[in-house]
Design a protein around this motif. Sequence first.
Motif, PDB file in Angstrom:
ATOM      1  N   UNK A  77      64.908 104.660  20.416  1.00 35.09           N
ATOM      2  CA  UNK A  77      64.353 104.889  21.749  1.00 35.09           C
ATOM      3  C   UNK A  77      63.959 103.541  22.368  1.00 35.09           C
ATOM      4  N   UNK A  78      64.474 103.214  23.547  1.00 36.91           N
ATOM      5  CA  UNK A  78      64.212 101.897  24.116  1.00 36.91           C
ATOM      6  C   UNK A  78      62.967 101.807  24.982  1.00 36.91           C
ATOM      7  N   UNK A  79      62.335 102.936  25.288  1.00 34.01           N
ATOM      8  CA  UNK A  79      61.303 102.916  26.314  1.00 34.01           C
ATOM      9  C   UNK A  79      60.053 103.685  25.897  1.00 34.01           C
ATOM     10  N   UNK A  80      60.120 105.002  25.931  1.00 29.03           N
ATOM     11  CA  UNK A  80      58.932 105.838  25.726  1.00 29.03           C
ATOM     12  C   UNK A  80      58.299 105.606  24.355  1.00 29.03           C
ATOM     13  N   UNK A  81      59.115 105.597  23.309  1.00 24.78           N
ATOM     14  CA  UNK A  81      58.552 105.489  21.958  1.00 24.78           C
ATOM     15  C   UNK A  81      57.866 104.152  21.686  1.00 24.78           C
ATOM     16  N   UNK A  82      58.520 103.017  21.926  1.00 22.85           N
ATOM     17  CA  UNK A  82      57.809 101.758  21.681  1.00 22.85           C
ATOM     18  C   UNK A  82      56.608 101.569  22.597  1.00 22.85           C
ATOM     19  N   UNK A  83      56.698 102.076  23.831  1.00 19.13           N
ATOM     20  CA  UNK A  83      55.551 101.987  24.736  1.00 19.13           C
ATOM     21  C   UNK A  83      54.386 102.792  24.196  1.00 19.13           C
ATOM     22  N   UNK A  84      54.670 104.009  23.743  1.00 20.67           N
ATOM     23  CA  UNK A  84      53.613 104.870  23.213  1.00 20.67           C
ATOM     24  C   UNK A  84      53.009 104.280  21.952  1.00 20.67           C
ATOM     25  N   UNK A  85      53.824 103.765  21.051  1.00 20.90           N
ATOM     26  CA  UNK A  85      53.296 103.181  19.820  1.00 20.90           C
ATOM     27  C   UNK A  85      52.494 101.912  20.098  1.00 20.90           C
ATOM     28  N   UNK A  86      52.882 101.162  21.118  1.00 20.73           N
ATOM     29  CA  UNK A  86      52.078 100.009  21.534  1.00 20.73           C
ATOM     30  C   UNK A  86      50.742 100.466  22.097  1.00 20.73           C
ATOM     31  N   UNK A  89      48.531 101.491  19.251  1.00 15.93           N
ATOM     32  CA  UNK A  89      47.986 100.305  18.583  1.00 15.93           C
ATOM     33  C   UNK A  89      46.784  99.749  19.330  1.00 15.93           C
ATOM     34  N   UNK A  90      46.844  99.733  20.663  1.00 15.41           N
ATOM     35  CA  UNK A  90      45.721  99.268  21.472  1.00 15.41           C
ATOM     36  C   UNK A  90      44.532 100.215  21.367  1.00 15.41           C
ATOM     37  N   UNK A  91      44.807 101.529  21.351  1.00 17.61           N
ATOM     38  CA  UNK A  91      43.717 102.500  21.205  1.00 17.61           C
ATOM     39  C   UNK A  91      43.006 102.304  19.867  1.00 17.61           C
ATOM     40  N   UNK A  92      43.774 102.114  18.804  1.00 20.25           N
ATOM     41  CA  UNK A  92      43.171 101.919  17.480  1.00 20.25           C
ATOM     42  C   UNK A  92      42.323 100.659  17.450  1.00 20.25           C
ATOM     43  N   UNK A  93      42.803  99.622  18.095  1.00 23.36           N
ATOM     44  CA  UNK A  93      42.025  98.379  18.165  1.00 23.36           C
ATOM     45  C   UNK A  93      40.706  98.612  18.891  1.00 23.36           C
ATOM     46  N   UNK A 128      49.304  98.539  11.566  1.00 25.42           N
ATOM     47  CA  UNK A 128      49.683  98.905  10.189  1.00 25.42           C
ATOM     48  C   UNK A 128      49.164 100.261   9.739  1.00 25.42           C
ATOM     49  N   UNK A 129      48.252 100.864  10.504  1.00 21.29           N
ATOM     50  CA  UNK A 129      47.761 102.201  10.139  1.00 21.29           C
ATOM     51  C   UNK A 129      48.715 103.308  10.559  1.00 21.29           C
ATOM     52  N   UNK A 130      49.726 102.988  11.350  1.00 21.89           N
ATOM     53  CA  UNK A 130      50.704 103.989  11.793  1.00 21.89           C
ATOM     54  C   UNK A 130      51.747 104.181  10.700  1.00 21.89           C
ATOM     55  N   UNK A 131      51.933 105.421  10.270  1.00 19.50           N
ATOM     56  CA  UNK A 131      52.952 105.719   9.267  1.00 19.50           C
ATOM     57  C   UNK A 131      54.147 106.384   9.942  1.00 19.50           C
ATOM     58  N   UNK A 132      55.320 106.159   9.386  1.00 20.18           N
ATOM     59  CA  UNK A 132      56.527 106.811   9.874  1.00 20.18           C
ATOM     60  C   UNK A 132      56.918 107.919   8.928  1.00 20.18           C
ATOM     61  N   UNK A 133      57.317 109.060   9.455  1.00 21.76           N
ATOM     62  CA  UNK A 133      57.721 110.200   8.638  1.00 21.76           C
ATOM     63  C   UNK A 133      59.111 110.658   9.023  1.00 21.76           C
ATOM     64  N   UNK A 134      59.921 111.000   8.022  1.00 24.37           N
ATOM     65  CA  UNK A 134      61.261 111.508   8.260  1.00 24.37           C
ATOM     66  C   UNK A 134      61.603 112.489   7.138  1.00 24.37           C
ATOM     67  N   UNK A 135      62.822 113.002   7.169  1.00 25.27           N
ATOM     68  CA  UNK A 135      63.252 113.948   6.149  1.00 25.27           C
ATOM     69  C   UNK A 135      64.545 114.602   6.563  1.00 25.27           C
TER      70      UNK A 135
END
Length: 200
Positions: A77-86, A89-93, A128-135
Motif C-alpha cells: 500500500x503506497x498511501x493509506x497504510x504507511x500514513x496510518x502507521x506513521x 507511531x506519533x500517537x504512541x510517542x 517498534x511496539x507495532x507488530x505485524x500479523x499474517x497467515x
Amino acid sequence: MRRRRAIILGAGGAIGAVAFMLGVGAYRTRNRPALSEVLPLPIGEMSWALTDHRGQSVRPTDWARRPVMVFFGFTWCPDVCPTTLSDISLWLEELGADADRLIVALISVDPERDTPDVLADYVSNFDPRIIGLTGPADKVAQAAADFRVTYRRVDKDGGDYTMDHTAGVLLFHPDGRFASIIDFHEDRRFAVPKIRRTLS
C-alpha cells in the motif's frame, strides 16, 4: 526499499457511525443486520489464529486483559497504510509510558505477499511496539470476520493486483470490549484522547 506499486481505496472511514445507524435500523427493518453483527466481536470471543512478524503464533487469548489497537492493511500500500502507521507511531510517542500497555497490531489483508519476513521489514519503519500479523488466506478471512472489517483483491493490468480494505484503526478496552474507531486522517487532538479512554 522496493517500489510500492499497489493503490488502496480505504473503505468505511466512517464505520463507527455506519455501525450505529445499521444497528438502530435493525430494530426497524428486518432485513438490516443487528448491531451485534456490525460491531467487532469482543476480543475474547474471537477465534482467529495468525503469525506475527517474528514467526510466533498469536491468538486472541494472548491479548487478554490488555487494551488493543488494530489496523488492517498491507505492505504494498503506497498511501493509506504507511500514513496510518506513521500516525500510530506519533500517537504512541504522545502517550508516553502509557503506550507500553497497548497491544498494537497491523493485520495484513495480503497474505500472498506479506510473509512474516516481509512484515518484519515493513514494521521496522515504524514504532517498534507495532507488530505485524499474517497467515493463510482462510485465517486472515476469519480475523476480518471477527473484527467486522472488509477487504477484497482488485486485479490490475499486467497480472498485478491491489487490495481494497477497511481503513479505520480499531480500539478495544482491556476487557476485550470494542471501544471506538479512529478514522483515516483523524486529527491527533481527537485520536489520542480516544486511545487514552481505551486504556482504562
